[in-house]
Every structure is written in structure tokens, then in C-alpha cells.
Design a protein around this motif. Structure first.
Motif, PDB file in Angstrom:
ATOM      1  N   SER A 160     -34.739   6.170  47.780  1.00 18.35           N
ATOM      2  CA  SER A 160     -34.537   6.568  49.177  1.00 18.35           C
ATOM      3  C   SER A 160     -33.833   5.462  49.953  1.00 18.35           C
ATOM      4  O   SER A 160     -33.072   5.719  50.887  1.00 18.35           O
ATOM      5  CB  SER A 160     -35.865   6.937  49.844  1.00 18.35           C
ATOM      6  N   VAL A 161     -34.054   4.206  49.549  1.00 14.53           N
ATOM      7  CA  VAL A 161     -33.336   3.099  50.181  1.00 14.53           C
ATOM      8  C   VAL A 161     -31.851   3.250  49.910  1.00 14.53           C
ATOM      9  O   VAL A 161     -31.011   3.129  50.806  1.00 14.53           O
ATOM     10  CB  VAL A 161     -33.838   1.723  49.660  1.00 14.53           C
ATOM     11  N   ALA A 162     -31.539   3.537  48.658  1.00 11.87           N
ATOM     12  CA  ALA A 162     -30.140   3.731  48.286  1.00 11.87           C
ATOM     13  C   ALA A 162     -29.523   4.875  49.071  1.00 11.87           C
ATOM     14  O   ALA A 162     -28.402   4.776  49.570  1.00 11.87           O
ATOM     15  CB  ALA A 162     -30.030   3.968  46.785  1.00 11.87           C
ATOM     16  N   ALA A 163     -30.291   5.957  49.168  1.00 12.63           N
ATOM     17  CA  ALA A 163     -29.786   7.125  49.908  1.00 12.63           C
ATOM     18  C   ALA A 163     -29.515   6.769  51.354  1.00 12.63           C
ATOM     19  O   ALA A 163     -28.488   7.147  51.927  1.00 12.63           O
ATOM     20  CB  ALA A 163     -30.811   8.264  49.816  1.00 12.63           C
ATOM     21  N   THR A 164     -30.430   6.009  51.961  1.00 14.74           N
ATOM     22  CA  THR A 164     -30.247   5.589  53.354  1.00 14.74           C
ATOM     23  C   THR A 164     -28.993   4.766  53.515  1.00 14.74           C
ATOM     24  O   THR A 164     -28.226   4.919  54.470  1.00 14.74           O
ATOM     25  CB  THR A 164     -31.454   4.762  53.841  1.00 14.74           C
ATOM     26  N   LEU A 165     -28.808   3.835  52.569  1.00 15.73           N
ATOM     27  CA  LEU A 165     -27.631   2.971  52.627  1.00 15.73           C
ATOM     28  C   LEU A 165     -26.348   3.801  52.582  1.00 15.73           C
ATOM     29  O   LEU A 165     -25.403   3.567  53.335  1.00 15.73           O
ATOM     30  CB  LEU A 165     -27.637   1.965  51.473  1.00 15.73           C
ATOM     31  N   VAL A 166     -26.341   4.785  51.682  1.00 12.99           N
ATOM     32  CA  VAL A 166     -25.157   5.639  51.554  1.00 12.99           C
ATOM     33  C   VAL A 166     -24.905   6.365  52.865  1.00 12.99           C
ATOM     34  O   VAL A 166     -23.785   6.437  53.366  1.00 12.99           O
ATOM     35  CB  VAL A 166     -25.333   6.640  50.394  1.00 12.99           C
ATOM     36  N   GLU A 167     -25.985   6.889  53.455  1.00  8.48           N
ATOM     37  CA  GLU A 167     -25.888   7.599  54.721  1.00  8.48           C
ATOM     38  C   GLU A 167     -25.324   6.702  55.824  1.00  8.48           C
ATOM     39  O   GLU A 167     -24.411   7.080  56.561  1.00  8.48           O
ATOM     40  CB  GLU A 167     -27.295   8.079  55.108  1.00  8.48           C
ATOM     41  N   ALA A 199     -21.718   6.074  55.305  1.00 11.95           N
ATOM     42  CA  ALA A 199     -20.939   7.278  55.632  1.00 11.95           C
ATOM     43  C   ALA A 199     -20.714   7.440  57.118  1.00 11.95           C
ATOM     44  O   ALA A 199     -19.601   7.690  57.568  1.00 11.95           O
ATOM     45  CB  ALA A 199     -21.613   8.507  55.049  1.00 11.95           C
ATOM     46  N   ASN A 200     -21.769   7.252  57.926  1.00 14.40           N
ATOM     47  CA  ASN A 200     -21.575   7.489  59.353  1.00 14.40           C
ATOM     48  C   ASN A 200     -21.112   6.245  60.102  1.00 14.40           C
ATOM     49  O   ASN A 200     -21.104   6.198  61.322  1.00 14.40           O
ATOM     50  CB  ASN A 200     -22.847   8.073  59.991  1.00 14.40           C
ATOM     51  N   GLY A 201     -20.701   5.209  59.374  1.00 15.64           N
ATOM     52  CA  GLY A 201     -20.094   4.033  60.004  1.00 15.64           C
ATOM     53  C   GLY A 201     -21.066   3.052  60.594  1.00 15.64           C
ATOM     54  O   GLY A 201     -20.670   1.983  61.058  1.00 15.64           O
ATOM     55  N   GLN A 202     -22.357   3.396  60.599  1.00  7.34           N
ATOM     56  CA  GLN A 202     -23.336   2.494  61.206  1.00  7.34           C
ATOM     57  C   GLN A 202     -23.429   1.170  60.443  1.00  7.34           C
ATOM     58  O   GLN A 202     -23.583   0.101  61.025  1.00  7.34           O
ATOM     59  CB  GLN A 202     -24.734   3.144  61.211  1.00  7.34           C
TER      60      GLN A 202
END
Lengths: 252, 297
Positions: free
Chosen positions: A41-48, A51-54
């Protein structure tokens, strides 16, 4: 496969094994997934975030502050430290002042800095620079004073002029210790950056982590930590390259 | 103190007069290039724990002479050398140099602790003296390389000192001193930290280099054997206070090859003779020191 490659494989497997263990413990509920988010889930968050530029946004703020603060603290620190190390009058005059200010916890100095400079980016940078500055003053002064006396003796026996003495003998002799100080300063600067971003910033990785606590998103929090350590690792990597370039004679 | 005139004992018989690139003046007892008169050095405050390192040294050294100074630890030989090098100042007396006017620097020193700069390549180390004198890069590198080649270090010119052994580093040190082309070469126990075999190799290299250029050398050592192998003249010092007690000419033929010399008959004879001679000196010293001191320094 030779010994070095084998060791590299084992190290990699070790890290992967750790992540795997963490993942398993999290999913099976042995460790509460709400408290310690699994790597997936950490990896998923990082990808997210990417993606959204944050992520890039936060990284930019953090990296720029870190770099500017680091340089602003290190360079004057080295210059001042070398002066103190080389000239007796400088030591007598300046060293006591340094000692006094060094004793004050930097966190406690923060409100003072804010009052002086205002609630802006300058105060942030100054706060970040303080750690490296004091570290480099003390380290550089010590570096010069601890040079093996045989080197200045040799230089003197060849009638070396002052400029040549400083540039060809004193400075190179002091470099290894100075770089040791820069390593420490790097860690302090990173620490300072994240701390400052906790307290007052509205952008950056520290702010991201702080916000994640407020919304109780552990995966976001760990993601922020991972990004912050990545910045740290890159910085140390760059420092290593710089060391190899500036001090080609040093033993690895 | 019995200072024998070096000429009378034929110290320069081993080819001393032919090859003198430095001096228009011929080797001659009347024209020493280095003169010490009444040289003294005292450490400490008078009346309170004063150490008399050197007491009234009178000495004349001829151009191109290889002078070895031997003595036990603390006899002041290193102090003497440091004063000659200008790294320390004397308490009394004078040091005079009389070399013909030239571009050459006065002196270079080879230290016991080497002092090879780890941050410079072997080539830049050897060229150091030339660098600080402002000699252009191409020229100084060429000169330095020449000396390194003579000492069999040509291959290591672009390496850093960390890849070198102790013996090799000391050879870089020697190359550095020679490359500077000084009038006077000062060496402070340069072989002291080397093992027996390396010592012989470096001695051989040193002699080879010296025989090419015939510089005036003052070489401090605690090894009498080394002094006999290398020198034209041995000054024996004793301590408390530091003074020269013997001035011995060595007239072994030159050029000398260190390894062959070890089993050479004249060398062994001379060595035996000197040891006998010194033994009586040491015994006399022991007797003197066993007696209570009649006056405190």
C-alpha cells in the motif's frame, strides 16, 4: 560468481526478505495494518502521489531547501573554520562566540529566527543552515590543527611561500577530515529540513508527513519517509562522487 | 675535541676532485662551504631544567663531501641538522654557508618520517621543490621524472603514495630532495624506519644518485655501519652535552656498491678498526658517567 556479486545478491535478498516479512505480517493481521501499512500500500500511495504531481511538488520544495540550506551553512562554515584553524588571532577572537552559540539548541533558536526574518522561506533556510554551519566551523578548525606536523616541516624545508603552503599543503591535508564533517552536516541538514517543514511549511515532504498524521494515513506517512530517505541517499551518493573527484588519492 | 684536518687523511682520494659541477673552487681545507663556529643550542630556562643539546660545535665541511654524523639517541645530531636546515635557530655561535652564487636553492632535507604528500602523485611529490620555486610545469616534470627513473620509480610516476611501500616512499623523498638541486643535502636518519634489506637497496640508490651529482651531504644516522658505507667522513657525537668527539675520514674507494661492500675486505677491516676504536670511546664515556657529577649544568 565472485565474492562481491554474491554479497550483493545476499544483501538484496535480505532487504527483499524484510519487505516480504513486513507484507505478510501486515496482511495476516499480526501487525495492525492501520498502524503499520504494508509495503504494497505504501508503494501504491507513492505511485498515486507521483501521478497527481504531489510527489514531485513536495520533492522540489524539500530538495531545494535542503540544497540551499546545506550550501549556505557549509561554505561559510568551512571558510570561518579554516580561518580559526590557521590564525591565532581569529581563534582567540571568534572561537568563544562560536562555543556560546553552539550550545543553544537550534530548535529553541527557531522562534528568534522567525522574529528576525519573518515567517518566510529565508528563516527556513537559515534554520536548515545552522547545523551544517556550526559543524563545519568546528570540524574545519580541528582539521587544520590536526594536520601531521611533518607536512608543514617538509614544506618549510623547501622554503614554501605562504600561499603555496595553504593551497598545496594545508588545504589538501585537511580535506579528508573536512569531508567527514560534510557527511555529518548532510545528515543534519536533512533533519533540519524535515523538522522545519513539520513546523511551519505548507509544502514539502515534511509537510506531507505531518499532514498524513493529521488524517491518520499511515501509508502516506511511510511513503513520505521513504521519499525523504531517498533524498538522503541521493545526497550521500552525490557526496561520494564529489569526494572521489576532489580527493582522488584517498583510500576507499 | 680532536678535529683532524680531513685533507691530511686523504678523504677525497676516491675521485673527489674530478667531478664538481658546483664549485669553481677546488676541494680544499681552506675553503669550506659550510662552517659552524661555536654553535650551541640550549633548551629550557637557565637555572631551571636546562638541556644543553649542543655545546660549542666547530666544524668545516668541504664541497661535495658526504659527511655522516653518528651518535646515540639524544646526542644532538638531529638538532644539529635542523639548525643547518634552518628549521631551528641556535642559541649561540654561527652557521655560515659559502657556496658559489647560482640559481640553486641552498638546501633540501630528507626527513626520517618521510613526509611524502599523500595527496600528490609520486611525480608531483618529486617535483615539489621545483613547483614552489615557480619552475614551469613541463620542465619540472621532466626533471623530476629523470630522478625517479634513476631510482627505479619511473613506472610509479603517476601513482599515489598510498600504493607505495615504505622503501619506495623514502626513495620518493630522496628524489624530491635531489630534484630540487640544492647546494647542500641534509638527511635525518632516512633509513631508520626501513627493514634491513630495503635499507641496503635504498643506500645503493642513494649512492648512485649522489655519485652522479656529488652534492655536499650531511647524513645523520645511528648506525655506524651505514655511516661507513655511505660517507667520506664520519663525525661521532656524544651527548650531555652534545659535542663532536671524533672526526674520522673514510677512504674506501668510490664508486661503492653497497651489496659488494658488505663482504669487501677493506670495508670489513675498516669497520673492525672503527668498532675497536669506538669501543674504547664508549668505555671511557661509561666510566665518566658512572662518576658523580662535580658540577650541575
Amino acid at each position: 560468481m565472485n565474492v562481491r556479486s554474491r554479497e550483493l545478491v545476499v544483501s538484496t535478498l535480505s532487504v527483499m526478505g524484510f519487505l516480504l516479512l513486513w507484507e505478510v505480517l501486515s496482511r495476516t493481521g499480526v501487525v495492525d495494518a492501520r498502524i503499520l501499512a504494508p509495503p504494497s500500500s505504501v508503494a501504491a500511495t507513492l505511485v498515486e502521489l507521483a501521478a497527481n504531481g504531489q510527489l514531485s511538488r513536495a520533492l522540489t520544495y524539500t530538495v531545494v531547501r535542503f540544497a540551499v540550506g546545506m550550501i549556505l551553512g557549509t561554505v561559510p562554515g568551512i571558510v570561518l573554520g579554516l580561518t580559526i584553524g590557521l590564525f591565532r588571532w581569529a581563534r582567540v577572537l571568534i572561537q568563544p562566540l562560536i562555543s556560546v552559540f553552539y550550545m543553544v539548541p537550534r530548535i529553541a533558536m527557531f522562534p528568534l529566527v522567525l522574529i528576525f526574518l519573518g515567517l518566510n522561506e529565508q528563516s527556513n533556510i537559515v534554520m536548515i543552515a545552522l547545523g551544517p554551519f556550526f559543524t563545519m566551523v568546528i570540524t574545519s578548525a580541528a582539521a587544520v590543527r590536526n594536520i601531521d606536523p611533518i607536512y608543514p616541516s617538509v614544506a618549510k624545508s623547501f622554503n614554501t611561500g605562504t600561499w603555496d603552503l595553504y593551497m598545496r599543503v594545508t588545504l589538501p591535508a585537511a580535506l579528508p577530515v573536512i569531508f567527514g564533517g560534510i557527511r555529518v552536516s548532510l545528515g543534519l541538514a536533512l533533519l533540519g529540513t524535515v523538522a522545519v517543514e513539520f513546523l511551519v511549511a505548507s509544502e514539502g515532504l515534511g509537510h506531507l508527513i505531518w499532514r498524513s498524521w493529521q488524517i491518520l494515513s499511515m501509508s502516506l506517512s511511510v511513503a513520505g519517509l521513504v521519499a525523504a530517505s531517498a533524498v538522503g541517499m541521493m545526497a550521500y551518493g552525490l557526496l561520494g562522487l564529489l569526494e572521489r573527484y576532489v580527493m582522488p588519492w584517498q583510500q576507499r | 675535541m680532536n678535529l683532524r684536518s680531513p685533507d691530511a687523511a686523504g678523504v677525497n682520494s676516491g675521485g673527489g676532485t674530478e667531478d664538481k659541477p658546483i664549485a669553481p673552487v677546488e676541494a680544499n681545507a681552506l675553503h669550506p662551504c659550510v662552517t659552524l663556529s661555536g654553535l650551541s643550542k640550549t633548551y629550557g630556562v637557565p637555572g631551571r631544567r636546562e638541556i644543553v643539546a649542543l655545546s660549542n660545535i666547530d666544524l668545516g665541511i668541504q664541497p661535495g663531501q658526504f659527511v655522516c654524523v653518528v651518535g646515540p639517541s639524544g646526542c644532538g645530531k638531529s638538532t644539529l641538522l635542523k639548525i643547518l636546515a634552518g628549521l631551528e635557530s641556535q642559541s649561540d655561535g654561527s652557521v655560515d654557508f659559502a657556496f658559489p652564487a647560482s640559481e640553486r636553492p641552498l638546501r633540501s632535507m630528507v626527513f626520517q618520517e618521510q613526509g611524502v604528500f599523500p595527496w600528490m602523485t609520486v611525480l608531483n611529490n618529486a617535483a615539489y621543490g621545483l613547483t614552489v620555486r615557480g619552475i614551469p610545469k613541463k620542465e619540472r616534470q621532466e626533471i623530476a621524472r629523470g630522478y625517479l627513473e634513476t631510482l627505479d620509480l619511473g613506472r610509479f610516476a603517476d601513482a599515489y603514495p598510498r600504493s607505495l611501500s615504505g622503501g619506495m616512499k623514502q626513495r620518493v623523498n630522496i628524489a624530491r630532495a635531489f630534484a630540487n638541486d640544492p647546494e647542500l643535502l641534509l638527511m635525518d636518519e632516512p633509513m631508520a624506519n626501513l627493514d634491513e634489506y630495503t635499507k641496503l637497496i635504498v643506500q645503493d640508490d642513494l649512492l648512485r644518485l649522489w655519485e652522479e651529482h656529488r652534492k655536499t651531504v650531511v647524513f645523520v644516522t645511528h648506525s655506524l655501519d651505514e655511516a661507513i658505507v655511505l660517507g667520506d667522513r664520519i663525525l661521532v657525537m656524544s651527548s650531555r652535552p652534545g659535542r663532536i668527539v671524533e672526526d674520522i675520514p673514510i677512504d674506501l674507494a668510490r664508486p661503492r656498491r653497497v651489496f659488494e661492500l658488505q663482504s669487501d675486505e677493506s670495508f670489513l677491516r675498516l669497520r673492525g678498526h672503527l668498532w675497536e676504536f669506538l669501543k674504547s670511546e664508549i668505555d671511557a664515556l661509561r666510566i665518566r658517567e658512572a662518576l658523580p657529577q662535580s658540577s650541575k649544568p
